[in-house]
Design a protein around this motif. Sequence first.
Motif, mmCIF file in Angstrom:
data_model
loop_
_atom_site.group_PDB
_atom_site.id
_atom_site.type_symbol
_atom_site.label_atom_id
_atom_site.label_comp_id
_atom_site.label_asym_id
_atom_site.label_seq_id
_atom_site.Cartn_x
_atom_site.Cartn_y
_atom_site.Cartn_z
ATOM 1 N N SER A 53 9.280 4.992 -52.725
ATOM 2 C CA SER A 53 8.090 5.582 -53.516
ATOM 3 C C SER A 53 7.741 4.021 -54.396
ATOM 4 C CB SER A 53 8.274 6.688 -54.163
ATOM 5 O OG SER A 53 7.187 6.876 -54.745
ATOM 6 N N TYR A 54 6.558 3.575 -53.774
ATOM 7 C CA TYR A 54 6.060 2.443 -54.610
ATOM 8 C C TYR A 54 7.067 1.470 -54.738
ATOM 9 C CZ TYR A 54 2.159 5.746 -55.348
ATOM 10 O OH TYR A 54 1.372 6.545 -55.065
ATOM 11 N N GLY A 55 7.860 1.000 -53.826
ATOM 12 C CA GLY A 55 8.601 0.118 -53.675
ATOM 13 C C GLY A 55 10.064 0.358 -54.269
ATOM 14 N N LYS A 56 10.398 1.572 -54.819
ATOM 15 C CA LYS A 56 11.702 1.894 -55.473
ATOM 16 C C LYS A 56 12.425 2.882 -54.504
ATOM 17 C CE LYS A 56 10.360 1.693 -60.336
ATOM 18 N NZ LYS A 56 10.254 2.249 -61.647
ATOM 19 N N GLU A 82 -0.125 8.661 -49.765
ATOM 20 C CA GLU A 82 0.652 8.301 -50.894
ATOM 21 C C GLU A 82 1.586 6.934 -50.395
ATOM 22 O OE1 GLU A 82 4.807 9.914 -52.605
ATOM 23 O OE2 GLU A 82 2.993 11.418 -53.058
ATOM 24 N N ASP A 83 1.728 5.839 -51.176
ATOM 25 C CA ASP A 83 2.427 4.580 -50.956
ATOM 26 C C ASP A 83 4.005 4.985 -51.023
ATOM 27 O OD1 ASP A 83 3.138 2.129 -50.450
ATOM 28 O OD2 ASP A 83 2.651 1.272 -52.205
ATOM 29 N N SER A 84 4.281 5.817 -50.060
ATOM 30 C CA SER A 84 5.727 6.126 -49.590
ATOM 31 C C SER A 84 6.129 6.200 -48.402
ATOM 32 C CB SER A 84 6.251 7.155 -50.611
ATOM 33 O OG SER A 84 5.683 8.518 -50.222
#
Length: 222
Positions: A53-56, A82-84
């Motif tokens: 999620s968002y790079g994590k 959603e960016d995930s």
Amino acid sequence: MKKSTTLIFLFTFLLLGISVFSQDKNKFNNVDGVLAKIIPNNKLDFWVLAHNSYGKNKEVKISGTKKDYVPQFSGFSLRPGEDSFYYIVYSVGGKINYLTDINELKGFIGKVDNVEEAALSAVLDGYLIDEQFVDVAANYYTDATNYYLDLGKITSKECPYQKTHFTLTVNKATGVVSNIKDNGTYIEVYTKNCKNNPRLLKIEKKEEPKDEPKKQPIKKRR
């Protein structure tokens, strides 16, 4: 006779009570919880469900003895907008594999073993576990034969953006959907760019104030 009638009444009441109780709805609180209930179709050395999620990167579930793997930078999304994304790492016979394509999820699940897998099968057919509207589009109840899933679906991406909710009847033994009930639209969003926005149309139709008639200049007598 009176005693017999009373017993029949109590038995009927009990059956009705059981029927109502069996239809108490349970909620799919989130997508993570649904994916974590997957029972893989094949015997695996281990498998890991990861969510980026968002790079994590976060490991949602680990089953078996995990071995080192390479974090992925792409996967399948179950949350539109959603960016995930999610991906699954699994090992068969010591060989590590990565599941990043949602179309591969069906084969990984295989036979529908529980209500969560029934919901995921529906998601693969275009439905949505809507975490924002759990009461109408992310819940279920069951009986001895079927799962009854209340799920959402994006039915229009144009103006307006719409989501509709459905009740799907899924046979427990076969995983086959035997009935789909359309419960209607539960969200409808118009943007400023929507030419058919009722609010904009109302403003356009509003009558403009009429100009007052101009007074004629008074002619002076010579």
